[in-house]
Write an enzyme that holds these catalytic residues in place. Structure first.
Site, mmCIF file in Angstrom:
data_model
loop_
_atom_site.group_PDB
_atom_site.id
_atom_site.type_symbol
_atom_site.label_atom_id
_atom_site.label_comp_id
_atom_site.label_asym_id
_atom_site.label_seq_id
_atom_site.Cartn_x
_atom_site.Cartn_y
_atom_site.Cartn_z
ATOM 1 N N SER A 189 -19.670 -44.747 18.824
ATOM 2 C CA SER A 189 -19.266 -43.462 18.170
ATOM 3 C C SER A 189 -18.644 -43.891 16.843
ATOM 4 O O SER A 189 -18.373 -43.224 15.747
ATOM 5 C CB SER A 189 -18.078 -42.644 18.870
ATOM 6 O OG SER A 189 -18.968 -42.283 20.110
ATOM 7 N N HIS A 249 -20.769 -44.822 14.090
ATOM 8 C CA HIS A 249 -21.420 -43.198 13.564
ATOM 9 C C HIS A 249 -20.728 -42.765 12.577
ATOM 10 O O HIS A 249 -21.502 -42.400 11.309
ATOM 11 C CB HIS A 249 -21.475 -42.063 14.620
ATOM 12 C CG HIS A 249 -22.609 -42.313 15.750
ATOM 13 N ND1 HIS A 249 -23.854 -42.668 15.499
ATOM 14 C CD2 HIS A 249 -22.655 -42.418 17.303
ATOM 15 C CE1 HIS A 249 -24.608 -42.895 16.657
ATOM 16 N NE2 HIS A 249 -23.681 -42.485 17.611
ATOM 17 N N CYS A 284 -12.539 -44.706 26.496
ATOM 18 C CA CYS A 284 -13.898 -43.744 26.142
ATOM 19 C C CYS A 284 -14.851 -44.165 26.961
ATOM 20 O O CYS A 284 -15.362 -43.246 27.605
ATOM 21 C CB CYS A 284 -14.220 -44.012 24.705
ATOM 22 S SG CYS A 284 -15.639 -43.184 24.312
HETATM 23 N N1 NAD Z 1 -20.709 -37.281 24.248
HETATM 24 C C1 NAD Z 1 -19.451 -38.269 24.111
HETATM 25 O O1 NAD Z 1 -18.528 -37.766 24.467
HETATM 26 C C2 NAD Z 1 -19.601 -39.721 23.660
HETATM 27 C C3 NAD Z 1 -18.611 -40.517 24.019
HETATM 28 C C4 NAD Z 1 -18.721 -41.844 23.584
HETATM 29 C C5 NAD Z 1 -19.868 -42.215 23.220
HETATM 30 N N2 NAD Z 1 -20.988 -41.461 22.812
HETATM 31 C C6 NAD Z 1 -22.291 -42.054 22.205
HETATM 32 O O2 NAD Z 1 -22.910 -42.446 23.282
HETATM 33 C C7 NAD Z 1 -23.784 -43.486 22.808
HETATM 34 C C8 NAD Z 1 -23.929 -44.620 23.382
HETATM 35 O O3 NAD Z 1 -22.652 -45.344 23.151
HETATM 36 P P1 NAD Z 1 -22.310 -46.974 23.259
HETATM 37 O O4 NAD Z 1 -21.046 -47.290 22.808
HETATM 38 O O5 NAD Z 1 -22.745 -47.121 24.713
HETATM 39 O O6 NAD Z 1 -23.723 -47.652 22.465
HETATM 40 P P2 NAD Z 1 -24.082 -49.072 22.601
HETATM 41 O O7 NAD Z 1 -24.873 -49.154 21.201
HETATM 42 O O8 NAD Z 1 -23.284 -49.924 23.159
HETATM 43 O O9 NAD Z 1 -25.365 -48.725 23.668
HETATM 44 C C9 NAD Z 1 -26.508 -48.222 23.323
HETATM 45 C C10 NAD Z 1 -27.824 -48.743 24.339
HETATM 46 O O10 NAD Z 1 -28.823 -48.441 23.883
HETATM 47 C C11 NAD Z 1 -29.752 -49.387 24.016
HETATM 48 N N3 NAD Z 1 -31.152 -48.765 23.089
HETATM 49 C C12 NAD Z 1 -31.349 -48.694 21.870
HETATM 50 N N4 NAD Z 1 -32.321 -47.978 21.585
HETATM 51 C C13 NAD Z 1 -32.885 -47.698 22.948
HETATM 52 C C14 NAD Z 1 -34.353 -47.071 23.094
HETATM 53 N N5 NAD Z 1 -35.261 -46.586 22.051
HETATM 54 N N6 NAD Z 1 -34.685 -47.117 24.374
HETATM 55 C C15 NAD Z 1 -33.959 -47.380 25.386
HETATM 56 N N7 NAD Z 1 -32.496 -48.166 24.987
HETATM 57 C C16 NAD Z 1 -32.146 -48.184 23.841
HETATM 58 C C17 NAD Z 1 -29.248 -50.442 23.266
HETATM 59 O O11 NAD Z 1 -30.172 -51.791 23.587
HETATM 60 C C18 NAD Z 1 -28.022 -50.484 24.045
HETATM 61 O O12 NAD Z 1 -27.842 -51.128 25.097
HETATM 62 C C19 NAD Z 1 -23.624 -43.392 21.293
HETATM 63 O O13 NAD Z 1 -24.221 -42.471 20.636
HETATM 64 C C20 NAD Z 1 -22.187 -42.987 20.844
HETATM 65 O O14 NAD Z 1 -21.881 -42.427 19.895
HETATM 66 C C21 NAD Z 1 -20.628 -40.054 23.247
HETATM 67 ZN ZN ZN Z 2 -16.182 -43.955 22.344
#
Ligand code: NAD
Ligand code: ZN
Ligand code: ZN
Length: 366
Positions: free
Chosen positions: A42, A45, A164
């Site tokens: 996040s 982003h 988080c």
């Molecule tokens: N809703 C909320 O409150 C909240 C809170 C925290 C994070 N987020 C969001 O959650 C998401 C994940 O965060 P993170 O820190 O774990 O990210 P990250 O980048 O560590 O993990 C993303 C994962 O997705 C995989 N990936 C990428 N493209 C792919 C595809 N096409 N198919 C399958 N796997 C794929 C990557 O290899 C990686 O393991 C982000 O968008 C983040 O902003 C949301």
């Molecule tokens: Zn976060």
């Protein structure tokens, strides 16, 4: 007082670590010496501009630390207490707080007013704090209701992840979707958040837990955390594969990446009556499409914000789970790095590397 903080002054530019002025705590504020910071997607982003924030700002929102000073009205913590921060700053009085959804509260007290003295500044310019926290800094000045006190025996590096990723992923499964015992679950994206969703699904007693990623190392971690099936989305169509493995679809799916295609996959891989939860931050204003006729089969598509937490209850519970050996947070930490290397950690995240990088401060330096 002066501290070092990572500042975003321009979208797309490398983060600069600068010396900034941090104010004294007001009556309802807490000054924290940062112990550890997880680097979450996040942050990226906002740093890369897929989500907008006013410039300049200090990113970061997944942190732990030790309270250094408190304002006159602060009751929850005292100097010396160990804390985890949380972006879900709550007022306790609005309709959302009073109906049990304090994680959706938009408390005006979370930040100081725009015309007030800023919490962080340099040469007369105030800096925004991402998500009311701005964790990429040696010290944090935040509202009292942005912190929870934790057991001092909890290691502060693992504690930061609860700030988080763990609260978000675990909470999406147990609080938002309320996955019942014996369910089938798929998690698309196994970074820090998705792996925490896998842990939540296993803890909920799901009997089928399908982990989907494009990175074999992340899939291997998911297997260690209890996933029953691994799907490499770079070699197979994940929707067809989930349908094949489950004889038609999963009861619960979770998207933890933040892409249009994978959010749509989460809905398409559902069984009749299934429930898809989008955790990932799909770029701002991006529309996603579903086949509306599938709604006749009582399929649900919804979002989850910070795992629908009540963090003052949930975070100590997650700390306790870790202390009892039931939450392998150390395995989620891919790297422990110094603050100076935070920009490299963001690059690693852009390239999709394993789990979390965690900045650990050695405060002997000052
Ligand atoms: N809703 C909320 O409150 C909240 C809170 C925290 C994070 N987020 C969001 O959650 C998401 C994940 O965060 P993170 O820190 O774990 O990210 P990250 O980048 O560590 O993990 C993303 C994962 O997705 C995989 N990936 C990428 N493209 C792919 C595809 N096409 N198919 C399958 N796997 C794929 C990557 O290899 C990686 O393991 C982000 O968008 C983040 O902003 C949301
Ligand atoms: Zn976060
Ligand atoms: Zn409120």
């Amino acid at each position: 007082m002066q501290i070092r903080a990572a500042v975003v002054r321009e979208i797309g530019a490398p983060l600069a670590i600068e010396t900034v002025e941090i104010d004294e705590p007001r009556a309802d504020e807490v000054l924290i010496r940062t112990a550890a910071i997880g680097v979450c997607h996040s942050d990226l982003h906002f740093i890369d501009g897929t989500y907008a924030a006013d410039l300049p700002f200090v990113p970061g929102h997944e942190s732990s630390g030790i309270v250094e000073a408190v304002g006159a009205d602060v009751r929850h913590v005292a100097p010396g207490d160990h804390v985890i921060t949380c972006m879900s700053v709550f007022c306790g009085e609005c309709r959302l707080c009073l109906t049990g959804r304090s994680h959706l509260c938009d408390s005006p007290a979370a930040d100081r007013a725009a015309d007030d003295v800023p919490r962080l500044s340099a040469d007369g310019t105030g800096f925004g704090q991402l998500y009311h926290l701005g964790s990429f800094a040696e010290k944090l000045l935040v509202h009292e209701r942005a912190v929870v006190k934790i057991d001092p025996a909890m290691p502060l590096d693992a504690a930061a992840l609860i700030g988080c990723a763990v609260t978000t992923g675990f909470g999406a499964v147990v609080n938002t979707a309320e996955v019942p015992f014996g369910s089938s679950v798929a998690v698309i994206g196994c970074g820090g958040v998705g792996l925490s969703a896998v842990l939540g699904a296993v803890a909920s007693g799901a009997t089928t837990v399908i982990a989907i990623d494009v990175n074999p190392d992340n899939l291997e971690l998911a297997r260690r955390f209890g996933a029953t099936h691994l799907v490499d989305a770079s070699t197979v169509d994940p929707v067809a594969e989930v349908q094949r493995l489950t004889d038609g679809g999963v009861e619960f799916s979770f998207e933890a990446i933040g892409r249009k295609e994978t959010a749509e996959q989460a809905f398409r891989m559902l069984a009749v009556g299934g429930d898809a939860t989008i955790i990932g931050m799909v770029p701002e204003h991006q529309l996603i499409e579903i086949d509306a006729s599938e709604l006749l089969f009582e399929k649900t598509l919804r979002g989850s914000n910070m795992g629908s937490n009540r963090f003052r209850l949930d975070m100590p519970m997650l700390v306790d789970r870790h202390r009892r050996g039931l939450l392998p947070l150390d395995d989620l930490i891919a790297d422990r790095i110094t603050f100076d290397r935070i920009d490299e950690a963001l690059d690693e995240l852009r390239r999709g590397r394993v789990a979390r990088s965690v900045v650990v401060f050695d405060h002997d330096e000052g």
